[in-house]
Design a protein around this motif. Structure first.
Motif, PDB file in Angstrom:
ATOM      1  N   CYS A  96      34.933  22.147  46.354  1.00  0.00           N
ATOM      2  CA  CYS A  96      33.176  21.856  45.608  1.00  0.00           C
ATOM      3  C   CYS A  96      32.822  22.367  47.340  1.00  0.00           C
ATOM      4  O   CYS A  96      33.093  22.321  48.377  1.00  0.00           O
ATOM      5  CB  CYS A  96      32.954  20.086  45.658  1.00  0.00           C
ATOM      6  SG  CYS A  96      31.666  19.671  45.342  1.00  0.00           S
ATOM      7  N   ALA A  97      31.496  23.027  47.487  1.00  0.00           N
ATOM      8  CA  ALA A  97      30.711  23.439  47.829  1.00  0.00           C
ATOM      9  C   ALA A  97      29.034  23.490  47.709  1.00  0.00           C
ATOM     10  O   ALA A  97      28.232  22.931  46.807  1.00  0.00           O
ATOM     11  CB  ALA A  97      30.916  24.916  48.221  1.00  0.00           C
ATOM     12  N   ALA A  98      28.279  23.153  48.804  1.00  0.00           N
ATOM     13  CA  ALA A  98      26.755  22.819  48.717  1.00  0.00           C
ATOM     14  C   ALA A  98      25.851  23.964  49.830  1.00  0.00           C
ATOM     15  O   ALA A  98      26.070  23.682  50.726  1.00  0.00           O
ATOM     16  CB  ALA A  98      26.498  21.579  48.921  1.00  0.00           C
ATOM     17  N   VAL A  99      24.661  23.983  49.562  1.00  0.00           N
ATOM     18  CA  VAL A  99      23.997  25.234  50.309  1.00  0.00           C
ATOM     19  C   VAL A  99      22.584  24.690  49.760  1.00  0.00           C
ATOM     20  O   VAL A  99      22.395  24.670  49.125  1.00  0.00           O
ATOM     21  CB  VAL A  99      24.506  26.436  50.399  1.00  0.00           C
ATOM     22  CG1 VAL A  99      24.058  26.708  48.364  1.00  0.00           C
ATOM     23  CG2 VAL A  99      23.930  27.349  50.927  1.00  0.00           C
ATOM     24  N   ASP A 100      21.853  24.804  51.251  1.00  0.00           N
ATOM     25  CA  ASP A 100      20.645  24.407  50.882  1.00  0.00           C
ATOM     26  C   ASP A 100      19.868  26.060  49.839  1.00  0.00           C
ATOM     27  O   ASP A 100      20.041  26.545  50.701  1.00  0.00           O
ATOM     28  CB  ASP A 100      19.734  23.800  52.578  1.00  0.00           C
ATOM     29  CG  ASP A 100      18.438  23.822  52.623  1.00  0.00           C
ATOM     30  OD1 ASP A 100      18.014  23.726  54.088  1.00  0.00           O
ATOM     31  OD2 ASP A 100      17.910  23.235  51.454  1.00  0.00           O
ATOM     32  N   GLY A 101      18.770  25.281  49.714  1.00  0.00           N
ATOM     33  CA  GLY A 101      18.082  25.909  48.618  1.00  0.00           C
ATOM     34  C   GLY A 101      18.847  26.398  47.117  1.00  0.00           C
ATOM     35  O   GLY A 101      19.526  25.577  46.544  1.00  0.00           O
ATOM     36  N   ASN A 102      17.669  27.234  46.653  1.00  0.00           N
ATOM     37  CA  ASN A 102      18.278  27.445  45.763  1.00  0.00           C
ATOM     38  C   ASN A 102      19.002  29.162  45.522  1.00  0.00           C
ATOM     39  O   ASN A 102      19.559  29.660  44.381  1.00  0.00           O
ATOM     40  CB  ASN A 102      16.884  28.279  44.363  1.00  0.00           C
ATOM     41  CG  ASN A 102      16.379  26.674  44.512  1.00  0.00           C
ATOM     42  OD1 ASN A 102      17.145  25.675  44.076  1.00  0.00           O
ATOM     43  ND2 ASN A 102      15.194  27.271  44.022  1.00  0.00           N
ATOM     44  N   VAL A 103      19.892  29.957  46.520  1.00  0.00           N
ATOM     45  CA  VAL A 103      20.667  30.637  46.202  1.00  0.00           C
ATOM     46  C   VAL A 103      21.654  30.563  47.041  1.00  0.00           C
ATOM     47  O   VAL A 103      22.183  29.859  47.463  1.00  0.00           O
ATOM     48  CB  VAL A 103      19.851  31.496  47.506  1.00  0.00           C
ATOM     49  CG1 VAL A 103      20.673  32.942  47.200  1.00  0.00           C
ATOM     50  CG2 VAL A 103      18.176  32.229  46.790  1.00  0.00           C
ATOM     51  N   TRP A 104      22.794  30.972  46.430  1.00  0.00           N
ATOM     52  CA  TRP A 104      24.042  30.581  46.745  1.00  0.00           C
ATOM     53  C   TRP A 104      24.744  31.794  47.344  1.00  0.00           C
ATOM     54  O   TRP A 104      24.099  32.494  46.851  1.00  0.00           O
ATOM     55  CB  TRP A 104      24.946  30.808  44.876  1.00  0.00           C
ATOM     56  CG  TRP A 104      26.241  30.203  45.363  1.00  0.00           C
ATOM     57  CD1 TRP A 104      27.703  30.229  44.868  1.00  0.00           C
ATOM     58  CD2 TRP A 104      26.881  29.087  45.602  1.00  0.00           C
ATOM     59  NE1 TRP A 104      28.433  29.694  45.418  1.00  0.00           N
ATOM     60  CE2 TRP A 104      28.020  29.076  45.287  1.00  0.00           C
ATOM     61  CE3 TRP A 104      26.513  27.778  45.952  1.00  0.00           C
ATOM     62  CZ2 TRP A 104      28.950  27.944  45.740  1.00  0.00           C
ATOM     63  CZ3 TRP A 104      27.572  26.540  46.400  1.00  0.00           C
ATOM     64  CH2 TRP A 104      28.104  27.246  45.538  1.00  0.00           C
ATOM     65  N   PRO A 105      25.251  31.776  48.090  1.00  0.00           N
ATOM     66  CA  PRO A 105      25.264  32.713  48.553  1.00  0.00           C
ATOM     67  C   PRO A 105      27.042  33.176  48.340  1.00  0.00           C
ATOM     68  O   PRO A 105      28.085  32.395  48.243  1.00  0.00           O
ATOM     69  CB  PRO A 105      25.771  32.037  50.207  1.00  0.00           C
ATOM     70  CG  PRO A 105      25.799  30.579  50.330  1.00  0.00           C
ATOM     71  CD  PRO A 105      25.569  30.479  49.258  1.00  0.00           C
ATOM     72  N   THR A 106      27.790  34.472  48.105  1.00  0.00           N
ATOM     73  CA  THR A 106      28.819  34.925  48.122  1.00  0.00           C
ATOM     74  C   THR A 106      29.994  34.791  49.525  1.00  0.00           C
ATOM     75  O   THR A 106      31.146  34.622  49.291  1.00  0.00           O
ATOM     76  CB  THR A 106      29.189  36.450  47.190  1.00  0.00           C
ATOM     77  OG1 THR A 106      28.905  37.369  48.528  1.00  0.00           O
ATOM     78  CG2 THR A 106      27.534  36.434  46.324  1.00  0.00           C
TER      79      THR A 106
END
Length: 124
Positions: A96-106
């Motif tokens: 599971c992973a989380a990133v701030d905002g709406n853009v998912w990094p590859t």
């Protein structure tokens, strides 16, 4: 303390199903995108699916599209990955992973928070 707690992995035969859960705490859940990367032995960690918690927009890797469904429950700070029609090539550790905002990094280096991982094994 920021935490992502993975669960739901296991051993299943090809064609079977599993549901992964990720419970988040310690950050503003609505401001993040939540999803999963997976990693097979000897291979790069790859993005599987993610969802923007705020608006529900979802992304799926081509390899899982039509078989996996991601969802979230804001009031439970929880994301789910329903995995159907599993194939042996789906085998790996799912993080599971989380990133701030709406853009998912590859690039996994850009992920903000990680869960501990859960093993998914699909036998033929």
């Amino acid at each position: 303390e920021v935490q992502l707690v993975d669960s739901g992995g296991g051993l299943v035969q090809a064609g079977g199903s599993l549901r992964l859960s990720c419970v988040a705490s310690g950050f503003s859940f609505d401001d993040y995108s939540i999803g999963w990367f997976r990693q097979a032995p000897g291979k790069e960690r790859e993005g599987v699916s993610c969802i923007s918690v705020a608006d529900g927009r979802a992304y799926y890797a081509v390899s899982v599209k039509g078989r996996f469904t991601i969802s979230s429950e804001k009031d439970k700070n929880t994301a789910y990955l329903q995995m159907n029609s599993l194939k042996p090539e789906d085998t790996g550790v799912y993080y599971c992973a989380a990133v701030d905002g709406n853009v998912w990094p590859t690039d996994p280096e850009l992920i903000d928070y990680w869960g501990q991982g859960t093993q998914v094994t699909v036998s033929s």
